[in-house]
Design an enzyme around this catalytic site. Sequence first.
Site, PDB file in Angstrom:
ATOM      1  N   TYR A 168      54.099 -50.833 -11.247  1.00 43.95           N
ATOM      2  CA  TYR A 168      55.062 -49.806 -10.694  1.00 43.95           C
ATOM      3  C   TYR A 168      55.218 -48.671 -11.863  1.00 43.95           C
ATOM      4  CZ  TYR A 168      56.128 -53.276  -7.182  1.00 43.95           C
ATOM      5  OH  TYR A 168      56.032 -54.266  -6.020  1.00 43.95           O
ATOM      6  N   TYR A 175      60.166 -50.748  -0.270  1.00 41.92           N
ATOM      7  CA  TYR A 175      61.795 -50.932  -0.971  1.00 41.92           C
ATOM      8  C   TYR A 175      61.590 -50.674  -2.466  1.00 41.92           C
ATOM      9  CZ  TYR A 175      60.111 -55.136  -3.943  1.00 41.92           C
ATOM     10  OH  TYR A 175      59.377 -55.977  -4.742  1.00 41.92           O
ATOM     11  N   ARG A 176      60.395 -50.377  -2.953  1.00 41.57           N
ATOM     12  CA  ARG A 176      59.952 -50.047  -4.442  1.00 41.57           C
ATOM     13  C   ARG A 176      58.725 -49.535  -4.356  1.00 41.57           C
ATOM     14  NH1 ARG A 176      59.678 -55.615  -8.086  1.00 41.57           N
ATOM     15  NH2 ARG A 176      59.980 -54.893 -10.148  1.00 41.57           N
TER      16      ARG A 176
END
Lengths: 521, 113
Positions: A91, A464-465
């Site tokens: 991420y 969600y991310r």
Amino acid sequence: MAAPIFPPGVSARQFDLATAEFARAIGSEWVLTTDADRDSYADFFSFDGRTHLASGALAPITTEEVRELVRIAGKFRIPLWPISRGKNLGYGAAAPLLSGSMVLDLSRMKKIEVDVANGTVLVEPGVGFYDLYDYLQQHKIPLWLSVPGNSWGSVAGNALDRGVGYTTYGDHTSRICGMEVVLPDGDLVRTGMGAMHDAPTWQLYRYGFGPAWDQMFVQSNFGVVTKLGLWLMPEPESLRGFDMEFDRPEDLEWVVDVIAPLRRSGTLQQSPSIGNWLRAASALTTRKDWYDKPGALPDSVIDAIRKRFNIGWWSVNVRFYGDAEVTAAAEKVVLKAFAGRPVLSQKNASWTRGQPREQTAWTGVPVTLALQNANWHGGRGGHIGFSPVMPANGRLALEQFHRTYSRYQEYGMDYHASFAFGERHITNVNQVLFDKDDVAMLGRVQQFFHALVNDATAQHYGEYRTHIEFMDLVAGTYDFNHAALRRLNERVKNALDPHGILAPGKSGIWPSAYAKERGNA
Amino acid sequence: MRNLVVIAILTCASGAAFATDTPPESAPAAGPGRDLFAEKCGMCHRSTGMGTGLLSRRYPKGQEQLEARTNLSAAFVTTVVRHGLNNMPALSRAEVSDPQLTRIASYLARGNQ
């Protein structure tokens, strides 16, 4: 020596003045601005290492130092990118979204306060899952962690990015209870009952009096969390469960429909994750051992790998925690729901208090083995996550699988995914694995990711991310009423952070000061 | 956990067993370098870690554990820690300070005389 990097609109002189003041606040040894320092905050697993580069880093050790650094950053208009331990791998890791930001590295802040009787902990951002696990073991405290598949990171950081684990406490952000937060002007606030001086209930009751703000500081850029309260699971008397393998891709539909009602009813308290064959195989072998051609793996090779390691096309791990009578009864109900279904194989798991714990995430023991998946292509591997949220429905899950699988094949990527249950939803977690030395493959990643997001958006599924590279893209899919949520977030952002110094661009939230960077950073 | 006794683990679905999370027998008694190695590197470089798992694919049995190696130089360890290698990301000076890295590197290079 590489050319120095500065924040947008900040001159070399302004930057030097700021770093001198930062050094006076925390000591020059914790103002990190060498080439090697900057490189150490780059996203090592990224598909493009030339982007999202820091101008340096600041490593405070106390909340008061954080407050002072934030004040100085405001004075000199230096954007800060707070990280807990910088292990948000897939991420963006430690890298800032906006190049030239200074990383506010909180990894030296490692205080742990455990309330054994109440089963809670208050951690600073630098406390890793291994640190907390070791602390509990050394002090013989009968509390269990919930850990993510890669447990290298921060307990607080993971909860703040809505990370998940595999016990009944696996929805980490839902177990947050109270925070201490430095606001963009250097003010300090405690949320929930912590708003009352020395309240003994700070980690016991989430809401306090009036509006509750904890989730406001999750995946946001509204403040720097310097302490985070979390509930921990009392050591159960027993653990039971089973690992099941399934033979066909189409089995996904009925497996989802068997588990979903059990999760909704609460019979199943843990959130299982249905993972495909590559989730297991990528930790055991590499692609080049089986296939040396470009493009997605053909079915014959997939079959050979599955046969070699005796793994299903899908697998799921179900666990029950608690008193022995309760876990036995719950397991019986869940197994009854699987009766008569085409299960390829089943392996049971059990543990009783006093026995040594299996070293896995299902027993709350930190692990990093799953990170081996980044080595699937051998050599210098990389990965990013794609994780849309969808209803817990078998037909929809199978459709999502077919849709996404086709995209992997179209772009010549190997499908690595799971369908992870919440109480009412599924998160379809995809790991896009790539070879950092394969220029052609790297060139496809951006377009591939955009295609995945577009496909999900067409179904009205949102992520969600996401990776820092795609935060604007994903934020843009939350489009109700002309992006009203983004507009609200940015009104809050501008009110709290008029100079826009905290994590500009995080989660697609751009302060006015950096509005022109949207979509370009 | 980085100093615990032998417990086999299972990967997600394979049933493949890995060994322990303890230091190899050749590791010396506790000292600052060894303790720092356990704290800063043990999550990946003791027996249940990602680093040990990947190195086991390239090195003979026993040599996948850095603490058992006899061919590591302090300079090599320092370079890898600061710049990363293959699956291992670089570690910042905030995470492992220069004095701490010096002690870790000396510990890992002790067999390379």
